[in-house]
Enzyme design. Structure first.
Site, PDB file in Angstrom:
ATOM      1  CB  CYS A  55      -0.962  -0.011   1.174  1.00 42.57           C
ATOM      2  SG  CYS A  55      -2.168  -1.333   1.003  1.00 42.57           S
ATOM      3  CG  HIS A 100      -3.373   3.573   1.753  1.00 41.30           C
ATOM      4  ND1 HIS A 100      -3.638   3.270   0.449  1.00 41.30           N
ATOM      5  CD2 HIS A 100      -3.557   2.430   2.465  1.00 41.30           C
ATOM      6  CE1 HIS A 100      -3.983   1.996   0.371  1.00 41.30           C
ATOM      7  NE2 HIS A 100      -3.942   1.464   1.577  1.00 41.30           N
ATOM      8  CG  ASN A 143      -6.917  -0.709   0.684  1.00 47.26           C
ATOM      9  OD1 ASN A 143      -6.151  -0.228  -0.151  1.00 47.26           O
ATOM     10  ND2 ASN A 143      -6.494  -1.263   1.805  1.00 47.26           N
TER      11      ASN A 143
HETATM   12  N1  COA Z   1     -19.084  -7.991   8.432  1.00 52.83           N
HETATM   13  C1  COA Z   1     -19.620  -8.215   9.637  1.00 52.83           C
HETATM   14  N2  COA Z   1     -18.888  -8.521  10.723  1.00 52.83           N
HETATM   15  C2  COA Z   1     -17.553  -8.590  10.560  1.00 52.83           C
HETATM   16  C3  COA Z   1     -16.943  -8.378   9.314  1.00 52.83           C
HETATM   17  C4  COA Z   1     -17.763  -8.052   8.227  1.00 52.83           C
HETATM   18  N3  COA Z   1     -17.280  -7.826   6.995  1.00 52.83           N
HETATM   19  N4  COA Z   1     -15.603  -8.522   9.465  1.00 52.83           N
HETATM   20  C5  COA Z   1     -15.389  -8.827  10.748  1.00 52.83           C
HETATM   21  N5  COA Z   1     -16.566  -8.866  11.424  1.00 52.83           N
HETATM   22  C6  COA Z   1     -16.795  -9.151  12.833  1.00 52.83           C
HETATM   23  C7  COA Z   1     -15.709  -9.968  13.462  1.00 52.83           C
HETATM   24  O1  COA Z   1     -15.907 -11.339  13.226  1.00 52.83           O
HETATM   25  C8  COA Z   1     -15.839  -9.591  14.921  1.00 52.83           C
HETATM   26  O2  COA Z   1     -16.888 -10.338  15.465  1.00 52.83           O
HETATM   27  P1  COA Z   1     -16.799 -10.882  16.996  1.00 52.83           P
HETATM   28  O3  COA Z   1     -16.665  -9.641  17.841  1.00 52.83           O
HETATM   29  O4  COA Z   1     -18.077 -11.608  17.152  1.00 52.83           O
HETATM   30  O5  COA Z   1     -15.563 -11.721  17.034  1.00 52.83           O
HETATM   31  C9  COA Z   1     -16.272  -8.137  14.875  1.00 52.83           C
HETATM   32  O6  COA Z   1     -16.802  -7.925  13.554  1.00 52.83           O
HETATM   33  C10 COA Z   1     -15.144  -7.182  15.137  1.00 52.83           C
HETATM   34  O7  COA Z   1     -14.026  -7.584  14.353  1.00 52.83           O
HETATM   35  P2  COA Z   1     -12.701  -6.770  14.320  1.00 52.83           P
HETATM   36  O8  COA Z   1     -11.782  -7.371  13.320  1.00 52.83           O
HETATM   37  O9  COA Z   1     -12.196  -6.594  15.701  1.00 52.83           O
HETATM   38  O10 COA Z   1     -13.276  -5.392  13.776  1.00 52.83           O
HETATM   39  P3  COA Z   1     -12.564  -3.999  13.703  1.00 52.83           P
HETATM   40  O11 COA Z   1     -13.355  -3.013  14.442  1.00 52.83           O
HETATM   41  O12 COA Z   1     -11.098  -4.066  14.007  1.00 52.83           O
HETATM   42  O13 COA Z   1     -12.717  -3.635  12.168  1.00 52.83           O
HETATM   43  C11 COA Z   1     -11.384  -3.642  10.159  1.00 52.83           C
HETATM   44  C12 COA Z   1     -12.134  -4.482  11.188  1.00 52.83           C
HETATM   45  C13 COA Z   1     -10.762  -4.556   9.153  1.00 52.83           C
HETATM   46  C14 COA Z   1     -12.378  -2.703   9.487  1.00 52.83           C
HETATM   47  C15 COA Z   1     -10.316  -2.797  10.887  1.00 52.83           C
HETATM   48  O14 COA Z   1      -9.602  -3.591  11.790  1.00 52.83           O
HETATM   49  C16 COA Z   1      -9.358  -2.130   9.960  1.00 52.83           C
HETATM   50  O15 COA Z   1      -9.732  -1.304   9.146  1.00 52.83           O
HETATM   51  N6  COA Z   1      -8.055  -2.418  10.084  1.00 52.83           N
HETATM   52  C17 COA Z   1      -7.050  -1.845   9.241  1.00 52.83           C
HETATM   53  C18 COA Z   1      -7.235  -2.267   7.830  1.00 52.83           C
HETATM   54  C19 COA Z   1      -6.114  -1.773   6.999  1.00 52.83           C
HETATM   55  O16 COA Z   1      -5.676  -0.674   7.125  1.00 52.83           O
HETATM   56  N7  COA Z   1      -5.649  -2.593   6.149  1.00 52.83           N
HETATM   57  C20 COA Z   1      -4.524  -2.183   5.444  1.00 52.83           C
HETATM   58  C21 COA Z   1      -4.604  -2.604   4.124  1.00 52.83           C
HETATM   59  S1  COA Z   1      -3.245  -1.794   3.474  1.00 52.83           S
END
Ligand code: COA
Length: 334
Positions: free
Chosen positions: A114, A260, A290
């Site tokens: 990224c 980004h 993304n």
């Molecule tokens: N739809 C519904 N529920 C989802 C889901 C989706 N698409 N993806 C995950 N969940 C659920 C999980 O299973 C979890 O459930 P649980 O609490 O019952 O275990 C809950 O949502 C929370 O998951 P979590 O991963 O802790 O969520 P989060 O608040 O951290 O959000 C992201 C997830 C991916 C949006 C976030 O972590 C993020 O944006 N991270 C950085 C991503 C990034 O920058 N990537 C870089 C690419 S360069």
């Protein structure tokens, strides 16, 4: 010796196929609300069968050349950043080279995920300032959609990613106070590589891809979302300020901040931390998701065309991604 490099053209291309959050709810256990609230994304573009990364890169390249009023024969080098190579061996840039009919100019695939566009920008700037090349075409190009798990198992990663390509054409400039790349800083921390990666295929395994790896889903990207989020909101402000400091500028001097497009919440967090007013930050993740290395050049191409970015303005670009890698650039637009 050229004093600096400056952007003389930008271009972008995303596939026509729109995949909405509602579409995703038909394939996996998710909701439109979850995706929008956690990421800000409303829809993304995914390729149609038969479309290739180099097709997107070719369109973006032609758009950048057209804006500059130049032709393929005017390019001296192509640098293409990607994490989703059209073929692992030799990559994507060579298929773009073929599609552009680029004679025998050098082309390079660059791997910094990224942050790849900023790594490529830094290299292109250095090549131009050291008189190796006069004009360098820099691209970010990704096709994520063909490598995603669209079942519930992959939902945390799959809802985030989109396909697209962005291009900028850089040219040597002798104007000391003119527009151009004022500075680029990039960093990496390999000890976190496995927090955001695709394990297979791997040249450390023989064979590189097995039925068992596929069965276990190791060919799909894995992301420790919270860990990535935490590092992104720390590293992005850090490197942005480092780059401003290195170029003798203050936060208040910057007219437009391009971050980004990984998650709208990350960008809101970064802006809040640095007390950057919302009107100085441009996002398009709502429409494209993304697009990794392609995100910043797509955003830059849109900003330059929409009038959000005007000649003489200072624009700051910052990214964080797999590797881990992160970086920032400061440009005077013109
Ligand atoms: N739809 C519904 N529920 C989802 C889901 C989706 N698409 N993806 C995950 N969940 C659920 C999980 O299973 C979890 O459930 P649980 O609490 O019952 O275990 C809950 O949502 C929370 O998951 P979590 O991963 O802790 O969520 P989060 O608040 O951290 O959000 C992201 C997830 C991916 C949006 C976030 O972590 C993020 O944006 N991270 C950085 C991503 C990034 O920058 N990537 C870089 C690419 S360069």
């Amino acid at each position: 010796m050229a004093l600096r490099s400056h952007v003389i053209g930008t271009g972008m291309c995303v596939p026509d196929r729109v995949v909405t959050n509602a579409d995703l709810t038909r394939w996996m256990d998710t909701s439109e609300e979850w995706i929008e609230q956690r990421t800000g994304i409303l829809e993304r573009r995914w390729i149609e069968p038969g479309q290739r990364p180099s097709d997107l890169a070719r369109e973006a390249s032609h758009a950048a050349l057209a804006q500059a009023g130049l032709e393929v024969g005017d390019i001296d080098c192509i640098l293409l950043a990607t994490l989703s190579a059209e073929h692992d061996f030799p990559g994507t840039s060579f298929f773009l080279h073929e599609a552009l009919d680029a004679g025998n100019v050098p082309c390079i695939d660059l791997r910094a995920q990224c942050s790849g566009f900023l790594y490529a920008l830094q290299m292109a700037d250095a090549l131009i300032r050291s008189d190796v090349h006069r004009r360098v075409l820099v691209l970010g190009c990704e096709v994520h959609s063909t490598g995603l798990d669209v079942s519930t198992e992959g939902r945390d990663v799959t809802v985030i990613f989109g396909d697209g390509a962005g291009a900028v054409l850089l040219e040597a400039s002798d104007e000391a106070d003119g527009p151009g790349v004022l500075g680029v800083r990039v960093h990496a921390e390999g000890k976190h590589a496995r927090r955001l990666w695709t394990e297979a295929p791997s040249s450390a395994a023989s064979p590189r891809l097995t039925a068992e790896m596929i069965e276990k889903g190791r060919h799909f990207p894995f992301m420790d979302g919270r860990f990535v989020f935490k590092h992104a909101v720390t590293r992005m402000p850090e490197v942005l300020l480092e780059t401003l400091d290195a170029t003798g500028h203050a936060l208040a001097d910057v007219d437009l901040f391009l971050f980004h497009q990984a998650n709208l919440r990350i960008n809101e967090f970064v802006a809040q931390k640095l007390e950057i007013p919302a009107e100085k930050v441009l996002n398009n993740i709502q429409r494209y998701g993304n697009c990794s290395a392609a995100a910043l050049p797509i955003l830059l191409a849109e900003a330059s065309r929409s009038g959000a970015l005007e000649p003489g303005q200072l624009v700051s670009l910052t990214a964080f991604g797999s590797g881990f890698t992160w970086g920032s650039a400061l440009l005077r637009w013109g």
